[in-house]
Every structure is written in structure tokens, then in C-alpha cells.
Motif scaffolding. Structure first.
Motif, mmCIF file in Angstrom:
data_model
loop_
_atom_site.group_PDB
_atom_site.id
_atom_site.type_symbol
_atom_site.label_atom_id
_atom_site.label_comp_id
_atom_site.label_asym_id
_atom_site.label_seq_id
_atom_site.Cartn_x
_atom_site.Cartn_y
_atom_site.Cartn_z
ATOM 1 N N TYR A 1 57.341 52.456 43.612
ATOM 2 C CA TYR A 1 56.824 53.284 44.708
ATOM 3 C C TYR A 1 55.769 52.506 45.478
ATOM 4 C CZ TYR A 1 59.001 57.722 43.333
ATOM 5 O OH TYR A 1 59.903 58.726 43.066
ATOM 6 N N GLU B 1 50.838 55.183 49.287
ATOM 7 C CA GLU B 1 51.184 56.318 50.149
ATOM 8 C C GLU B 1 51.220 55.958 51.638
ATOM 9 O OE1 GLU B 1 52.636 60.123 50.036
ATOM 10 O OE2 GLU B 1 51.967 58.944 48.317
ATOM 11 N N ILE C 1 56.904 53.909 38.852
ATOM 12 C CA ILE C 1 55.496 53.892 39.278
ATOM 13 C C ILE C 1 54.887 52.541 38.908
ATOM 14 C CG2 ILE C 1 53.224 54.937 38.917
ATOM 15 C CD1 ILE C 1 54.645 57.589 38.356
ATOM 16 N N ASP C 2 54.255 51.922 39.865
ATOM 17 C CA ASP C 2 53.623 50.630 39.608
ATOM 18 C C ASP C 2 52.339 50.843 38.802
ATOM 19 O OD1 ASP C 2 53.504 47.630 40.440
ATOM 20 O OD2 ASP C 2 51.493 48.405 40.841
ATOM 21 N N LYS C 3 52.254 50.178 37.655
ATOM 22 C CA LYS C 3 51.119 50.360 36.754
ATOM 23 C C LYS C 3 49.816 49.848 37.371
ATOM 24 C CE LYS C 3 53.917 50.081 32.539
ATOM 25 N NZ LYS C 3 54.154 49.359 31.265
ATOM 26 N N LEU D 1 49.040 49.677 40.573
ATOM 27 C CA LEU D 1 48.618 50.587 41.635
ATOM 28 C C LEU D 1 47.987 51.853 41.056
ATOM 29 C CD1 LEU D 1 48.575 51.178 44.688
ATOM 30 C CD2 LEU D 1 50.827 52.242 44.425
ATOM 31 N N SER D 2 48.599 52.397 40.034
ATOM 32 C CA SER D 2 48.090 53.639 39.455
ATOM 33 C C SER D 2 46.759 53.426 38.734
ATOM 34 C CB SER D 2 49.116 54.237 38.494
ATOM 35 O OG SER D 2 49.373 53.345 37.423
ATOM 36 N N SER D 3 46.568 52.242 38.158
ATOM 37 C CA SER D 3 45.311 51.983 37.452
ATOM 38 C C SER D 3 44.179 51.643 38.405
ATOM 39 C CB SER D 3 45.493 50.853 36.443
ATOM 40 O OG SER D 3 45.771 49.625 37.110
ATOM 41 N N GLU E 1 44.012 52.654 41.746
ATOM 42 C CA GLU E 1 43.749 53.754 42.665
ATOM 43 C C GLU E 1 43.862 55.073 41.903
ATOM 44 O OE1 GLU E 1 46.164 53.721 46.135
ATOM 45 O OE2 GLU E 1 45.405 51.795 46.858
ATOM 46 N N LYS E 2 42.744 55.652 41.565
ATOM 47 C CA LYS E 2 42.717 56.940 40.889
ATOM 48 C C LYS E 2 42.533 58.036 41.943
ATOM 49 C CE LYS E 2 42.782 55.230 36.644
ATOM 50 N NZ LYS E 2 43.888 55.467 35.705
ATOM 51 N N SER F 1 39.521 58.901 46.604
ATOM 52 C CA SER F 1 40.008 58.243 45.386
ATOM 53 C C SER F 1 38.912 57.357 44.810
ATOM 54 C CB SER F 1 41.254 57.407 45.692
ATOM 55 O OG SER F 1 40.940 56.379 46.635
ATOM 56 N N GLU G 1 38.454 53.491 43.396
ATOM 57 C CA GLU G 1 39.094 52.175 43.366
ATOM 58 C C GLU G 1 38.031 51.106 43.115
ATOM 59 O OE1 GLU G 1 41.306 51.505 46.970
ATOM 60 O OE2 GLU G 1 41.967 53.602 47.088
#
Length: 821
Positions: free
Chosen positions: A437, A440, A694-696, A698-700, A702-703, A716, A718
Motif C-alpha cells: 500500500y 495515503e 501493508i508496508d512494515k 511505513l506503519s512503524s 507513521e503512527k 500522526s 513520525e
């Protein structure tokens, strides 16, 4: 065999020795396995001293002196007493002699002391004439003019007659002498040391030495004056001559009579301190000027050397040669008491001392970095790097959209292989094996996350790692690092190198037209059937490197400065997989990372998504207001105005600028309000592909927290910061303004243990962005008083600057008339 006894008698003429050592054969010594041989205890006999005949009465003073001499220097008083020799009582003749002798000794002592002080005046005068003129230093005054304008009112030959009349000098006089133990001890040692020498000769010697040191110091200054104010072509010869003269001036002071020199070294007075300062400054000047020829020889060697690895080795050798000299100069200067200098020179001297300390420290740091750079240039094994070209006319978090890239292989300090795809970053789209993904906002242009958009994170190390990940998952090999170059950096470099002719394209690329001409060739003029839009860059790259190599032969130091400035302004960024080298890069602040700070923080990050090549035409103004509320809360208000200076439908920049902006604030900041934002319609965003993971990373990194309902602002966490993100669009010839108000996680208050409060602000600049006109103001309650600020504020209490690199602000507040509750 029977051992023989050998006797060693320690005797003096006409006396029998009190010590007789019986030395036996060393064989079978008694201390080994109980043997009988070895050393026997010495036979000690009572001492027998010469009988000293009593002198005649007329010469009883001679006996008196000899008695005390034996008493103090040989400790033989008991022997004299045992011999029955006792001094009789003083006679009138004895008392007269002692009085006469002491009086003459005192007169001679004070005469020599006076001559010594006068001679010291000339040494100090020579030192001041060369280094310590009390004239005000003006920026327009040349070094030689400054040191060579003080004139004597009287010649040196008769200046001792009235030293106090010399223009610009303090009067040298002697205060009344009071008896103090340490002063008496010093003067006694001084008198004994100088007595064997002629006072007149010492005085003349010092007078000559003073003149010599002065003249040699002047010659040293004159040797480098012309080079400092004009052409530097002769700086090597001038520095060598200056070094010799400074050393000679030092030697002149060192050649002073050894006894007098020792006295001046320890003299507890202002004159002694000035003499010591003269020697130390002459010594430091010699070390500094003697380093210049070494540097020049290094520059000459760099001009003729093409191999980067060999260049590093030359720089290593240079640092090893000059670092001890700079350290020695700093050591000499650090031991000089600046209070002994004229008041208007003290700050200059302290700044120079601080400069050489930092220079010495930087040399050590550079030496360590050069060792690591050998690994970067493939000293031990080949290295591969991704070279990314970023177009900052289409701004992205790390500097610009990545339209082109190259894979370069380095070995032994040379580029041995280059892979430069003519289709640019889009050539990797069909080879990508892992689908994830996208962030956004990137859904406006893509249904998945791909290599060309991998520089999404404003933290360059994070984006570089993501680039490497995409490259490896697109069939590329493992690389050792990433080098990102902004288009504006290449354009600025062409100012130094000159234009590059490209006859196959009918173009001559220069600093003024590089970005526009390349954009036209890539976007419009390329052969659609061949479909190699980046071919012009493929052909430009080797010509550019050849021009760079030729220029750096003669101007290697200038090229180093240019790249250093580019790194500081983030137009040239580097990431290394080598942990030691990356850590060193980050310690310098050259890694492009999001800074970890404890105070206030601001970082405005713009991302052009489907907004054309418009960012080069955007000018930006920002006002940042910090309000300290009566209860100690801190509220920040950021107002940014973006103006589009393009013309509608004219060129590649005549379109709407569509920008997703992220405002990085201290972690824990609370949004109060946001206004002025406008973004694309929801219908313009693409729907992601099915079965995306889901890219790990990116998710870690950007909360996501939430959206602000009234403004649509995305909130968020970051990289240890709270981030406010939203869209802002502006059409050609128009401007748009947005405002964000938030409470920072800071508390401003005074306590009994800490009766002050400090506000710090670290302001980071985005790579590739145009300079921003930035203003900052702090509003505080009445009981807050501004005590100190860095940098200085204007009358309104505002900071005004052009944001083209990272900046730091600090303000210290103290209680005013009202105590904090």
C-alpha cells in the motif's frame, strides 16, 4: 682455586679513608645456597679531618666567612667543633667589614635589578611593537599596516633615559620595596645568578635582542601581508619566510643570557608575564606559518592526482604533518594570559585561540573520517552505490521527484562501472516483485507504492533504506549506500565548471538553462517510439564527470568547499550501510535526519503530488509566533504564505501547484485550530490494487492518530514528532495562506531552584526547497524579562532570517518585577 682478596681503598690525599671495602671473588657467593664467599660488611673507621690553623686576627673575617661556608654547604660544623676550632666574638674590624660588604652587595644588587628591568622593557617593547599595538583594528586595515604603524618618539639608543615618554606605553616605575619572604627569596636567587656577569653587557645584550626580535617579527608580518591582501600565488614562499623570521624572533628571546632568561621566566610581575607571552606568541606564529608550505605541497600533489583513493592518502599525510603544529600553536596560545594584552585585542585573541582549538579538533575528526572513506571508495573491496537525481522543481520530502538514477561500482578509488537506465526510475515498475500500500497522499497518483516514490520520508536515512529495499525487490543487487543529488546542485556546480555542449541534442547546457532544458528534453522532446526520455541525462553524465575531474585537478579545495556547502544545505545527501561511517556522518549533522531535540522544534515539509514542475516558481513566507500564557503553557502559531510566480499555461510551470504539507512539531503537541487548507476532490484519488500488503516500515514510522474534523488535518506521530498534515493548492499568479495553532508540550515557569526559563527552537530546512523568509517572535507575560537571546533580536523582539539551512534559536527569560506564581 683459592679466591683472592681484593681491596678497594677510597682515600683522599693526606688522609686515611674511613671506608675500606673487602671485595671477594664473586664465585660461590654467600647469598646463594649458603656459600662462604660474597661481600663482607665494610669496616668503618672514625673520620679524621684536617687541622685548620687559626688565622691571624687581621683576617678573622676570612675565617668567619669560611666557617659559615663550611657550615651551610658542607655541614661540617660538628667536625669543626670536635677539632676545637671555635669562632671568637666579633671585633670592631669584623663588624666594619661585614657592614661594608653587605652594603656593597646590596648596592650592586639593586643596580643590576634596575638594569635588568630596563632591559626587560626593551624585550616587551619589541613584542608589543610586533603584536600588541593598542591601535583600534579596523576591517579595512591591512595586517601589515596594523603591525607597522607604531613609531618611536625616541630612538632605542637613548630610550632608557626616560622610558615613560614612549608614546602609547604605560610608564615603567618601581614601587617601594617591602620585605616579603617570597620576594626576598626571588631577588636573592636573581642576584646570585647575575653577579658573575657584567651588568652593562647584559643590558646591551638585551637591548640588541629586543631590536632584533622586533625587526624579525616585522619582517615576518611583511612577508605575508601582500599575500593576504592580494594574490595568493606566492603564499608558500611568503609563509616559509615568515616562519623563519618568527622562529628567529623566538630564538632571539631564547638566546638571552641563561641566568637572566630563567629569571624572566619565573619573574612574578607584569613584565615577566609579557616576556613569556612574547615567546609563546612567536612560537605559535612559527608553527602556524610553517604549516602553510605543507598544505600547499599537498594541494599541488592533489592537482596532479586523479585517483580518489590516492587523494585520500595525500590528505591523510597532510593532516598527520600539520596537526601537531596546530596543536602546538594552540598549546602556546592557551598558556598566554589574555589579560596581559591590550583590552581591544583580548576578544580577538580569545577568538583566535578558540579557532585553533576547533581546527585541531576538526583535523583529528577529519583524519578518522578519511580512514572510513577509504572503505567507501573501495580500498579493500568493490562498492556499489545508488546515485539518485532529484528534480526539486517537483518537490518531494528528500529534495525532489526521482526521475533518474544510476548504479555505480567503485574500486580502488575509481568508478569502474556505471548502469544508467535511459527510461529512468520507471524502468523498474515492471520488475517490482512485492506490492505494498502507498502512503495515503500518494494515492492521488499511484495504486501501489513504487521505487520512484520511495523517498517519502523527510528523514533521509529512512528514505534511503526504503530506496534500497525497492531496488533489491526489483531485481537490483545489494548496494552499499545511496547518494542523492538535487538538480539545483548540478546547476550551481556548472557555474564553476562551465557549460557542457550536447551537439546531438542541439543544446549547450549551462547553469542558467540546465533545469529548464533537461525538463523539456525529458518531458516533451524525447523520441516517443524509442521511449527513452532520460537519454539526455545518460549522455550528459560522462561529459559532466569529465569536466568535473579536469576542474578538480587545479581547484580541488574549491570543489571540496562546494560539496561541503551542498551537504550543509542538503542539496547533496549521502547514506552508507557502513554503520561506523553513517554514525560519523550523522554526528556531523550531514545525514539529513530528523533532529532529535528536547525543546521546541519546527520542520515544514512540502510534497508536490501531481502539481507539475512548479516548485521552482513558488516563494514562501513563514511567521512563527510563540505565546507564553500566564499559566505557563506555550502556544505556537504558524502562518505560511505560498505564492505561485508562474504564468498560467506557460511552460511546464504554468499549472496549479498541488502540495501536501507536513508540519513537524514536538512530540505531544496538541492541535488547537487549522485553517486555509484546500485539497483535491476525493474522486481524484486512485483506488489501490487488491491484495496489497501493508508496508512494515511505513506503519512503524507513521503512527496515525486522527483527523481534525473541522479542517481535515491529518495528525500522526513520525520520527519522535507530532505531525500535522494537510493539502494546500495555489494557481499561477496567485497566493494561498494557511495557519496552524497548537499547544507545545512545554511549561514556562520559574522555581526556587531554577530562577530562569529557556526557550529553544530548532528549525530544520527541507532539502530542495527555495529559501523561506522566516520570522519568529516570542510574546511573554509581564513578569517575564528577556535576559539573553541567540541570535540577536531586533527592537520588536523578532528573529528575521532567510531559511536556507538548519537554524537554532535560544532565549533566556528571568523574572521581572512580579514573581511567578
Amino acid at each position: 682455586m683459592k679466591s683472592e682478596h681484593r681491596k678497594l681503598d677510597i682515600t683522599e690525599e693526606r688522609s686515611e679513608s674511613p671506608f675500606v671495602l673487602d671485595l671477594k671473588s664473586p664465585s660461590n657467593p654467600s647469598f646463594i645456597k649458603g656459600g662462604r664467599g660474597g661481600f663482607e660488611p665494610p669496616v668503618i673507621k672514625p673520620p679524621i679531618f684536617y687541622q685548620i690553623k687559626r688565622p691571624k686576627k687581621l683576617f678573622s673575617w676570612y675565617f668567619l666567612l669560611k666557617y659559615y661556608f663550611l657550615l651551610f654547604f658542607r655541614g661540617e660544623r660538628p667536625a669543626l667543633l670536635n677539632a676545637g676550632i671555635k669562632p671568637r666574638k666579633f671585633s670592631i674590624i669584623d663588624e666594619f667589614f661585614v657592614f661594608w660588604f653587605v652594603k656593597m652587595l646590596a648596592l650592586l644588587f639593586f643596580a643590576i635589578l634596575k638594569l635588568t628591568a630596563l632591559a626587560a622593557v626593551f624585550v616587551v617593547k619589541a613584542f608589543k611593537e610586533v603584536f600588541l599595538s593598542e591601535k583600534e583594528i579596523k576591517p579595512s586595515t591591512s595586517l601589515g599596516q596594523y603591525f607597522d604603524t607604531t613609531q618611536y618618539r625616541h630612538s632605542l639608543s637613548d630610550s632608557h633615559k626616560n622610558v615613560g615618554e614612549i608614546e602609547g606605553w604605560r610608564e615603567f616605575s618601581f614601587a617601594p620595596v617591602y620585605f616579603r619572604k617570597h620576594v626576598f627569596e626571588f631577588l636573592t636567587v636573581l642576584a646570585i645568578a647575575i653577579l658573575p656577569f657584567s651588568a652593562v653587557l647584559v643590558y646591551k645584550n638585551l637591548q640588541t635582542t629586543a631590536v632584533s626580535a622586533q625587526e624579525r617579527g616585522k619582517e615576518a608580518i611583511k612577508a605575508i601581508e601582500a599575500q593576504i591582501n592580494g594574490d595568493l600565488s606566492g603564499i608558500d614562499r611568503a609563509a616559509r619566510l615568515a616562519s623563519i623570521n618568527f622562529q628567529s624572533a623566538y630564538d632571539d628571546l631564547e638566546d638571552i643570557n641563561i641566568f637572566l632568561r630563567g629569571a624572566l621566566e619565573i619573574m612574578p610581575s607584569e613584565k615577566g608575564a609579557e616576556y613569556r607571552s612574547a615567546k609563546k606568541i612567536f612560537s605559535a606564529a612559527h608553527e602556524i606559518t610553517s604549516a602553510v608550505p605543507i598544505i600547499n605541497e599537498s594541494i599541488g600533489a592533489l592537482k596532479t592526482e586523479n585517483n580518489n583513493l590516492r587523494r585520500i592518502e595525500i590528505l591523510e599525510g597532510t593532516i598527520k604533518a600539520i596537526e601537531p603544529k596546530i596543536s602546538s600553536a594552540y598549546y602556546s596560545l592557551s598558556s598566554v594570559d589574555s589579560n596581559a594584552l591590550p583590552e581591544n585585542l583580548r576578544s580577538v585573541f580569545e577568538s583566535a585561540k578558540d579557532y585553533f582549538y576547533k581546527f585541531s579538533d576538526a583535523l583529528n575528526e577529519t583524519g578518522e573520517t578519511l580512514i572510513l572513506l577509504k572503505n567507501v571508495f573501495g580500498a579493500d573491496e568493490p562498492k556499489k552505490y545508488l546515485l539518485i537525481f532529484q528534480n526539486n522543481n517537483e518537490l518531494r520530502p528528500t529534495g525532489g521527484f526521482m526521475g533518474s538514477f544510476a548504479e555505480i561500482a567503485v574500486r580502488g578509488g575509481e568508478i569502474v562501472k556505471t548502469f544508467f537506465p535511459a527510461g529512468g526510475t520507471y524502468d523498474l515498475r515492471g520488475m517490482l516483485k512485492v506490492f505494498v500500500y502507498p502512503p495515503e497522499p500518494l494515492k492521488l497518483v499511484n495504486q501501489r507504492w513504487e521505487f520512484q516514490d520511495a523517498n517519502w520520508f523527510p528523514d533521509f536515512p529512512a528514505s534511503a533504506k526504503k530506496l534500497i529495499w525497492f531496488y533489491e525487490n526489483s531485481g537490483g543487487p545489494t548496494v552499499d549506500g545511496v547518494i542523492a543529488v538535487n538538480a539545483s546542485f548540478v546547476a550551481d556546480l556548472l557555474k564553476l565548471l562551465g557549460s557542457v555542449e550536447m551537439p546531438d541534442y542541439g543544446k549547450v547546457l549551462s547553469s542558467e538553462n540546465f533545469i529548464d532544458e533537461v525538463q523539456k528534453a525529458v518531458e516533451i522532446e524525447y523520441d516517443r517510439q524509442e521511449n527513452k526520455p532520460k537519454k539526455i541525462l545518460v549522455d550528459f553524465y560522462p561529459l559532466f564527470l569529465e569536466k568535473l575531474a579536469n576542474y578538480s585537478k587545479e581547484n580541488f579545495i574549491e570543489i571540496l568547499k562546494f560539496f561541503g556547502n551542498g551537504i550543509q544545505k542538503k542539496n547533496f545527501q549521502i547514506y552508507f550501510n557502513n554503520e561506523a561511517l553513517e554514525e560519523k556522518l550523522l554526528s556531523y549533522g550531514f545525514g539529513g535526519e530528523i533532529a532529535n531535540t528536547s525543546g521546541d522544534y519546527l520542520h515544514i515539509v512540502n510534497t508536490n503530488i501531481a502539481g507539475g514542475k512548479t516548485d521552482g516558481l513558488i516563494s514562501e513566507k513563514a511567521e512563527f509566533q510563540t505565546d507564553i500564557l500566564p499559566d505557563g503553557r506555550v502556544v505556537n502559531t504558524l502562518t505560511v504564505t505560498r505564492r505561485h510566480n508562474g504564468v498560467k499555461r506557460q511552460g511546464l510551470g504554468g499549472v496549479r501547484n498541488i502540495n501536501f504539507v507536513r508540519i513537524y512539531a514536538p512530540r505531544g503537541s496538541h492541535l488547537i485550530s487549522a485553517s486555509g487548507f484546500n485539497g483535491p476532490d476525493d474522486a481524484m484519488f486512485k483506488k489501490p490494487y487488491n491484495n496489497l500488503s501493508i508496508d512494515k516500515d511505513l506503519s512503524s514510522m507513521e503512527k496515525f492518530i486522527k483527523y481534525d474534523a473541522s479542517s481535515g488535518t491529518r495528525i500522526s506521530n513520525e520520527f519522535g514528532k507530532t505531525v500535522f498534515g494537510n493539502w494546500i493548492m495555489v494557481d499561477p499568479g496567485k497566493e494561498a495562506t494557511y495557519t496552524v495553532v497548537y499547544e507545545a508540550p512545554l511549561v514556562a515557569k520559574f522555581t526556587e531552584s531554577k530562577n530562569f526559563w529557556t526557550h529553544t527552537l530548532f528549525l530544520q530546512k527541507q532539502s530542495g526547497s527555495n529559501p523561506i523568509e522566516f520570522k519568529h517572535v516570542i510574546n511573554a507575560p509581564d513578569y517575564f524579562k528577556r535576559f539573553w537571546s541567540y541570535p540577536q533580536v531586533d527592537g520588536s523582539g523578532r528573529y528575521n532570517l532567510t531559511l536556507d539551512k538548519d537554524n537554532f534559536f535560544a532565549t533566556i527569560f528571568v523574572p521581572a518585577n512580579i514573581e511567578a506564581e
